[in-house]
Enzyme design. Sequence first.
Site, mmCIF file in Angstrom:
data_model
loop_
_atom_site.group_PDB
_atom_site.id
_atom_site.type_symbol
_atom_site.label_atom_id
_atom_site.label_comp_id
_atom_site.label_asym_id
_atom_site.label_seq_id
_atom_site.Cartn_x
_atom_site.Cartn_y
_atom_site.Cartn_z
ATOM 1 N N GLY A 109 0.690 -1.084 0.015
ATOM 2 C CA GLY A 109 0.118 -0.107 0.040
ATOM 3 C C GLY A 109 0.606 1.332 -0.052
ATOM 4 O O GLY A 109 0.485 2.278 0.767
ATOM 5 N N ALA A 110 1.853 1.251 -0.801
ATOM 6 C CA ALA A 110 2.874 2.446 -0.816
ATOM 7 C C ALA A 110 2.759 3.209 -1.894
ATOM 8 O O ALA A 110 3.776 4.099 -2.233
ATOM 9 C CB ALA A 110 4.271 1.508 -0.710
ATOM 10 N N ARG A 166 0.852 5.972 -2.266
ATOM 11 C CA ARG A 166 0.744 7.163 -1.556
ATOM 12 C C ARG A 166 0.552 7.339 -0.205
ATOM 13 O O ARG A 166 0.485 6.173 0.385
ATOM 14 C CB ARG A 166 -0.723 7.938 -2.266
ATOM 15 N N ASN A 182 0.840 -2.630 5.279
ATOM 16 C CA ASN A 182 0.164 -1.346 5.568
ATOM 17 C C ASN A 182 -1.003 -1.427 4.601
ATOM 18 O O ASN A 182 -1.914 -0.484 4.940
ATOM 19 C CB ASN A 182 1.025 -0.249 5.232
ATOM 20 N N TYR A 208 -14.352 -3.295 9.236
ATOM 21 C CA TYR A 208 -12.954 -2.631 9.527
ATOM 22 C C TYR A 208 -12.351 -2.761 11.069
ATOM 23 O O TYR A 208 -11.279 -3.096 11.123
ATOM 24 C CB TYR A 208 -13.157 -0.925 9.392
ATOM 25 N N LYS A 219 -9.023 -4.845 11.809
ATOM 26 C CA LYS A 219 -8.304 -4.180 12.819
ATOM 27 C C LYS A 219 -7.765 -5.068 14.129
ATOM 28 O O LYS A 219 -6.780 -4.774 14.513
ATOM 29 C CB LYS A 219 -8.299 -2.883 12.597
ATOM 30 N N ILE A 242 -5.377 9.979 10.610
ATOM 31 C CA ILE A 242 -4.258 10.436 9.906
ATOM 32 C C ILE A 242 -4.494 11.197 8.756
ATOM 33 O O ILE A 242 -5.395 10.812 7.960
ATOM 34 C CB ILE A 242 -3.063 9.488 9.571
#
Length: 305
Positions: free
Chosen positions: A44-45, A47, A120, A195, A199, A228
């Site tokens: 998941g890199a 962005r 990620n 979700y 998690k 975030i």
Amino acid sequence: MMLHCSVRWHCKVGEMEAERIVFESERTVETPFTLEGKTALVTGAGRGIGRAIAKRLVGAGARVMINDLDEALLLDSEAALGHPGRVSHVTADLTDPSVPEMIVQATIAEFDSIDIIVNNAGYSWDNVIQKTTDEQFQAMLEIHVLTPFRILRAASSYIREAAKKEIANGRQVMRKVVNITSIAGTDGNPGQAGYSSGKAGIIGLTKTLAKEWGRYNVNVNAVGFGLIGTRLVQPLTDATAKMEMHGHQIRLGVQPSLLDSVKTACPLGRLGTPEEAAGAVLFFCSPLSDYVTGEVLICSGGLHF
């Protein structure tokens, strides 16, 4: 960290007067470790937080394999990260059962090792429970628990065999796994049954693998984020961004009223930045965490749901 300060005082006869005080904070960050010779895989890199994590790792000297769904985003990430000899990418959908194994093998083939894994990749597909379909719920478990499980299972042969050889030669080489969770997983959050469950599940996988892989000198930890500042927490409007997953257009964002209430409830009074989120992950990727395993570090500015 070195903090360079310059203070100038001007004196007059009979009195001391601070006519002008100049405080120059020229912050030179001296990283107390290096990741040279280490290879990291960051999912998941393309962005946001994932790109920020990859940037931190490359900056510390690591070689980094990045992954995402979008080839254009990954090319942008590679360009932004610099160091073309130390960055490569694989464009693929991690929810395809064959992809995790392929990505792990591609990383080893490209860089001859895999020392750091940052799980990620993720997204949210939210609704209250009575409106949540089986497909929605399963999608959240698939990306947040099943995908990291598959990646770690795929990496296990290399990690175990490498560790056995190192131990036989009297060497202790620490490797790192960092799984990404959320305060939705530790605290629960209305409208996020899937979700939050996903998690929460990754925390269980983290703690179990820490116990299984300790003998191989692997630290397995998790970082739990609050809100975030990425597209996942942008104000939700009719014109908000969407992502396509398996034929579904999923709206990304949160209600503006929630953002306002979060800023009030958060002790630091604001959302976090991707760079701040990446800093917490970097700690668990570094030698500074060599005696920390099975833990969850909450990076939320003090916010809890």
